[in-house]
Scaffold this active site. Sequence first.
Site, PDB file in Angstrom:
ATOM      1  N   LYS A   1       1.056  -1.404  -0.124  1.00 26.97           N
ATOM      2  CA  LYS A   1      -0.074  -0.143   0.347  1.00 26.97           C
ATOM      3  C   LYS A   1       0.631   1.479  -0.190  1.00 26.97           C
ATOM      4  O   LYS A   1       1.834   1.214  -0.496  1.00 26.97           O
ATOM      5  CB  LYS A   1      -0.993  -0.642   1.645  1.00 26.97           C
TER       6      LYS A   1
ATOM      7  N   HIS B   1      -7.968  -3.172  -6.292  1.00 32.30           N
ATOM      8  CA  HIS B   1      -8.248  -3.612  -5.074  1.00 32.30           C
ATOM      9  C   HIS B   1      -9.377  -2.750  -3.836  1.00 32.30           C
ATOM     10  O   HIS B   1      -9.351  -1.950  -4.227  1.00 32.30           O
ATOM     11  CB  HIS B   1      -6.656  -3.461  -4.295  1.00 32.30           C
TER      12      HIS B   1
ATOM     13  N   GLU C   1     -11.103 -10.791  -1.485  1.00 29.48           N
ATOM     14  CA  GLU C   1     -10.605 -10.059  -0.738  1.00 29.48           C
ATOM     15  C   GLU C   1     -11.968  -9.194   0.321  1.00 29.48           C
ATOM     16  O   GLU C   1     -12.808  -8.051   0.027  1.00 29.48           O
ATOM     17  CB  GLU C   1      -9.868  -8.917  -0.502  1.00 29.48           C
TER      18      GLU C   1
ATOM     19  N   GLY D   1      -1.183  -5.731   6.231  1.00 30.11           N
ATOM     20  CA  GLY D   1      -0.566  -5.206   7.182  1.00 30.11           C
ATOM     21  C   GLY D   1       0.522  -6.029   7.166  1.00 30.11           C
ATOM     22  O   GLY D   1       1.873  -5.370   8.034  1.00 30.11           O
TER      23      GLY D   1
HETATM   24  P1  PGA Z   1      -5.040  -6.820   5.160  1.00 29.51           P
HETATM   25  O1  PGA Z   1      -4.858  -6.161   3.844  1.00 29.51           O
HETATM   26  O2  PGA Z   1      -3.527  -7.797   5.266  1.00 29.51           O
HETATM   27  O3  PGA Z   1      -3.843  -5.311   5.984  1.00 29.51           O
HETATM   28  O4  PGA Z   1      -5.893  -6.893   6.096  1.00 29.51           O
HETATM   29  C1  PGA Z   1      -4.679  -7.328   2.629  1.00 29.51           C
HETATM   30  C2  PGA Z   1      -4.910  -5.910   1.868  1.00 29.51           C
HETATM   31  O5  PGA Z   1      -5.774  -5.325   1.361  1.00 29.51           O
HETATM   32  O6  PGA Z   1      -4.658  -6.583   0.624  1.00 29.51           O
END
Ligand code: PGA
Length: 274
Positions: free
Chosen positions: A10, A110, A188, A254
């Site tokens: 990100k 995303h 997701e 994360g």
């Molecule tokens: P996350 O994010 O593992 O922090 O929940 C996943 C993503 O947005 O691809």
Amino acid sequence: MQAWVIGNWKQNPATRHDVNALLDNLLTEIDAKAQANTSLLGSHSDRHCQLMVAPSCIHLAEVSTRLKHSPVICAAQDISEHSANTGAYTGDCSAKQVADSGATWTLLGHSERRQYHSEAHDSLVKKLTHAFAQNLRVVFCIGETQAQYDNKQTLEVIDTQLSVIKDLMTQQPELVASLANRLIIAYEPVWAIGTGKVPTVEEVSKTHAHIKQTVAGFASTADNMTVLYGGSVNAENADSFAADAMIDGALVGGASLKAESFLAIANAFEQAHS
Ligand code: PGA
């Protein structure tokens, strides 16, 4: 089937210094594991889990250069919908520029792009077209919001989001033969991203079965599409996702910002797939 564990960095880390520190840790740990033979992650020949990281655009060239001779693939997080090459599109990065920086993959669709940049069907068809035109492979992200989950609309939402792939195949039938090599789907649930909340493995498994079946209906060549789960995957819960045959890997936010947790997740999938 090979597993995939992909780190979506990100808008992190904030500085080149910190990006390089994260890469140092990642590459040192991978080397150490290969030397100690505690994991197959470092060994090219027998690897069962492919690693990938998606840094922000500004760090793409530097990261892809550093990863060139490593077992980790470099991906972008997005590309311009307006042109595959060049043009008057301030702030955008084209598929060609991304490919030229050394990245070989891009994330697309995303939920944060859908939410903050209003990305939807038509723009995603264009982005996929541009990516494939520049030989970038694509991790296409889909998933329902909390309200849609509560209303039991998950499969309906996913079908709508997957229609991007169907439309692309109709517009460019020449892509059908290579779809399975060019594309990975990442499921997701929006409500699981960055929240610490996760669906049950059974729920994810059923949704993945639906996604695989749906995509196979678009292209007979894609009869076992790679489908990753993403949303609060961490070193503690990775084993349970990795153990399910429908879950081909993880898209990790994360927990990908620390080499230790990212590689623990990768190791869970490596073990489950060896
Ligand atoms: P996350 O994010 O593992 O922090 O929940 C996943 C993503 O947005 O691809």
